[in-house]
Design a protein around this motif. Structure first.
Motif, PDB file in Angstrom:
ATOM      1  N   TRP A 111       0.826  -1.208   0.000  1.00 13.94           N
ATOM      2  CA  TRP A 111       0.000   0.000   0.000  1.00 13.94           C
ATOM      3  C   TRP A 111       0.862   1.260   0.000  1.00 13.94           C
ATOM      4  O   TRP A 111       0.437   2.293  -0.513  1.00 13.94           O
ATOM      5  CB  TRP A 111      -0.971   0.007   1.182  1.00 13.94           C
ATOM      6  CG  TRP A 111      -0.307   0.010   2.524  1.00 13.94           C
ATOM      7  CD1 TRP A 111       0.026  -1.075   3.274  1.00 13.94           C
ATOM      8  CD2 TRP A 111       0.115   1.149   3.274  1.00 13.94           C
ATOM      9  NE1 TRP A 111       0.627  -0.683   4.435  1.00 13.94           N
ATOM     10  CE2 TRP A 111       0.703   0.680   4.462  1.00 13.94           C
ATOM     11  CE3 TRP A 111       0.061   2.520   3.050  1.00 13.94           C
ATOM     12  CZ2 TRP A 111       1.230   1.535   5.426  1.00 13.94           C
ATOM     13  CZ3 TRP A 111       0.584   3.375   4.021  1.00 13.94           C
ATOM     14  CH2 TRP A 111       1.159   2.879   5.185  1.00 13.94           C
ATOM     15  N   TRP A 112       2.064   1.184   0.539  1.00 17.84           N
ATOM     16  CA  TRP A 112       2.941   2.361   0.568  1.00 17.84           C
ATOM     17  C   TRP A 112       3.265   2.827  -0.851  1.00 17.84           C
ATOM     18  O   TRP A 112       3.368   4.011  -1.120  1.00 17.84           O
ATOM     19  CB  TRP A 112       4.218   2.030   1.341  1.00 17.84           C
ATOM     20  CG  TRP A 112       5.110   3.211   1.550  1.00 17.84           C
ATOM     21  CD1 TRP A 112       6.255   3.495   0.862  1.00 17.84           C
ATOM     22  CD2 TRP A 112       4.944   4.283   2.491  1.00 17.84           C
ATOM     23  NE1 TRP A 112       6.811   4.659   1.322  1.00 17.84           N
ATOM     24  CE2 TRP A 112       6.024   5.164   2.330  1.00 17.84           C
ATOM     25  CE3 TRP A 112       3.979   4.566   3.453  1.00 17.84           C
ATOM     26  CZ2 TRP A 112       6.170   6.317   3.088  1.00 17.84           C
ATOM     27  CZ3 TRP A 112       4.139   5.714   4.213  1.00 17.84           C
ATOM     28  CH2 TRP A 112       5.215   6.572   4.022  1.00 17.84           C
ATOM     29  N   LYS A 113       3.390   1.867  -1.770  1.00 16.83           N
ATOM     30  CA  LYS A 113       3.698   2.205  -3.162  1.00 16.83           C
ATOM     31  C   LYS A 113       2.483   2.790  -3.886  1.00 16.83           C
ATOM     32  O   LYS A 113       2.625   3.404  -4.930  1.00 16.83           O
ATOM     33  CB  LYS A 113       4.191   0.969  -3.906  1.00 16.83           C
ATOM     34  CG  LYS A 113       5.517   0.457  -3.399  1.00 16.83           C
ATOM     35  CD  LYS A 113       5.928  -0.808  -4.126  1.00 16.83           C
ATOM     36  CE  LYS A 113       7.226  -1.346  -3.568  1.00 16.83           C
ATOM     37  NZ  LYS A 113       7.609  -2.610  -4.197  1.00 16.83           N
ATOM     38  N   GLU A 114       1.315   2.605  -3.322  1.00 16.10           N
ATOM     39  CA  GLU A 114       0.075   3.022  -3.973  1.00 16.10           C
ATOM     40  C   GLU A 114      -0.402   4.408  -3.544  1.00 16.10           C
ATOM     41  O   GLU A 114      -1.282   4.971  -4.183  1.00 16.10           O
ATOM     42  CB  GLU A 114      -1.032   2.002  -3.683  1.00 16.10           C
ATOM     43  CG  GLU A 114      -0.717   0.589  -4.118  1.00 16.10           C
ATOM     44  CD  GLU A 114      -0.582   0.443  -5.615  1.00 16.10           C
ATOM     45  OE1 GLU A 114      -1.376   1.068  -6.347  1.00 16.10           O
ATOM     46  OE2 GLU A 114       0.330  -0.274  -6.056  1.00 16.10           O
ATOM     47  N   ILE A 115       0.154   4.946  -2.464  1.00 12.94           N
ATOM     48  CA  ILE A 115      -0.335   6.239  -1.978  1.00 12.94           C
ATOM     49  C   ILE A 115       0.498   7.377  -2.557  1.00 12.94           C
ATOM     50  O   ILE A 115       1.608   7.175  -3.037  1.00 12.94           O
ATOM     51  CB  ILE A 115      -0.345   6.299  -0.429  1.00 12.94           C
ATOM     52  CG1 ILE A 115       1.056   6.137   0.151  1.00 12.94           C
ATOM     53  CG2 ILE A 115      -1.295   5.254   0.134  1.00 12.94           C
ATOM     54  CD1 ILE A 115       1.122   6.305   1.660  1.00 12.94           C
ATOM     55  N   SER A 116      -0.057   8.586  -2.491  1.00 13.77           N
ATOM     56  CA  SER A 116       0.596   9.760  -3.073  1.00 13.77           C
ATOM     57  C   SER A 116       1.758  10.238  -2.211  1.00 13.77           C
ATOM     58  O   SER A 116       1.891   9.866  -1.042  1.00 13.77           O
ATOM     59  CB  SER A 116      -0.424  10.892  -3.215  1.00 13.77           C
ATOM     60  OG  SER A 116      -0.776  11.382  -1.933  1.00 13.77           O
ATOM     61  N   LYS A 117       2.584  11.104  -2.791  1.00 17.87           N
ATOM     62  CA  LYS A 117       3.705  11.694  -2.059  1.00 17.87           C
ATOM     63  C   LYS A 117       3.201  12.504  -0.868  1.00 17.87           C
ATOM     64  O   LYS A 117       3.807  12.492   0.203  1.00 17.87           O
ATOM     65  CB  LYS A 117       4.533  12.600  -2.976  1.00 17.87           C
ATOM     66  CG  LYS A 117       5.355  11.838  -3.978  1.00 17.87           C
ATOM     67  CD  LYS A 117       6.169  12.797  -4.852  1.00 17.87           C
ATOM     68  CE  LYS A 117       6.938  12.015  -5.901  1.00 17.87           C
ATOM     69  NZ  LYS A 117       7.741  12.901  -6.749  1.00 17.87           N
ATOM     70  N   GLU A 118       2.090  13.204  -1.058  1.00 20.15           N
ATOM     71  CA  GLU A 118       1.516  14.002   0.021  1.00 20.15           C
ATOM     72  C   GLU A 118       1.086  13.122   1.194  1.00 20.15           C
ATOM     73  O   GLU A 118       1.280  13.471   2.352  1.00 20.15           O
ATOM     74  CB  GLU A 118       0.327  14.835  -0.480  1.00 20.15           C
ATOM     75  CG  GLU A 118       0.689  15.926  -1.465  1.00 20.15           C
ATOM     76  CD  GLU A 118       0.937  15.421  -2.892  1.00 20.15           C
ATOM     77  OE1 GLU A 118       0.470  14.312  -3.251  1.00 20.15           O
ATOM     78  OE2 GLU A 118       1.635  16.125  -3.631  1.00 20.15           O
ATOM     79  N   GLU A 119       0.476  11.983   0.878  1.00 18.72           N
ATOM     80  CA  GLU A 119       0.062  11.054   1.931  1.00 18.72           C
ATOM     81  C   GLU A 119       1.276  10.492   2.665  1.00 18.72           C
ATOM     82  O   GLU A 119       1.263  10.370   3.898  1.00 18.72           O
ATOM     83  CB  GLU A 119      -0.771   9.919   1.335  1.00 18.72           C
ATOM     84  CG  GLU A 119      -2.143  10.372   0.857  1.00 18.72           C
ATOM     85  CD  GLU A 119      -2.856   9.321   0.030  1.00 18.72           C
ATOM     86  OE1 GLU A 119      -4.058   9.118   0.279  1.00 18.72           O
ATOM     87  OE2 GLU A 119      -2.231   8.705  -0.859  1.00 18.72           O
TER      88      GLU A 119
END
Length: 77
Positions: free
Chosen positions: A39-47
Motif C-alpha cells: 500500500w505504501w507504493k500506492e499512496i501519493s507523495k503528500e500522503e
C-alpha cells in the motif's frame, strides 16, 4: 463496480468452491501472494509526507490523548 467484473468474480468463486485439485489450489495461493501490493507504493507523495510527519510527531512526544482528540473533532463525528 462493473457488473461484468462482478459476474466474473462470482463465476470464479463458484468454480473454486467445487475444485478438488490441490495443485491448482496451490498455484492460486501462490498467485495471490505475488499479487499482493504494498500500500505504501500506492499512496501519493503528500500522503507519505503526512504519515512521516505523524511518525515524527509521535516520536517527539507531540501527541494528544484520544479524549482530547475526540473533544476537538466531536462536531465532525
Amino acid at each position: 463496480m462493473d457488473i461484468d467484473l462482478q459476474n466474473k468474480k462470482i463465476e470464479l468463486i463458484q468454480w473454486l468452491s467445487t475444485l478438488n485439485d490441490e495443485s491448482i489450489i496451490e498455484k492460486i495461493m501462490k498467485l495471490r501472494e505475488t499479487e499482493k501490493t504494498d500500500w505504501w507504493k500506492e499512496i501519493s507523495k503528500e500522503e507519505k509526507k503526512s504519515i512521516d510527519k505523524g511518525i515524527q510527531d509521535a516520536d517527539s512526544g507531540k501527541l494528544r490523548s484520544h479524549s482530547e482528540a475526540k473533544k476537538l473533532y466531536e462536531k465532525w463525528l
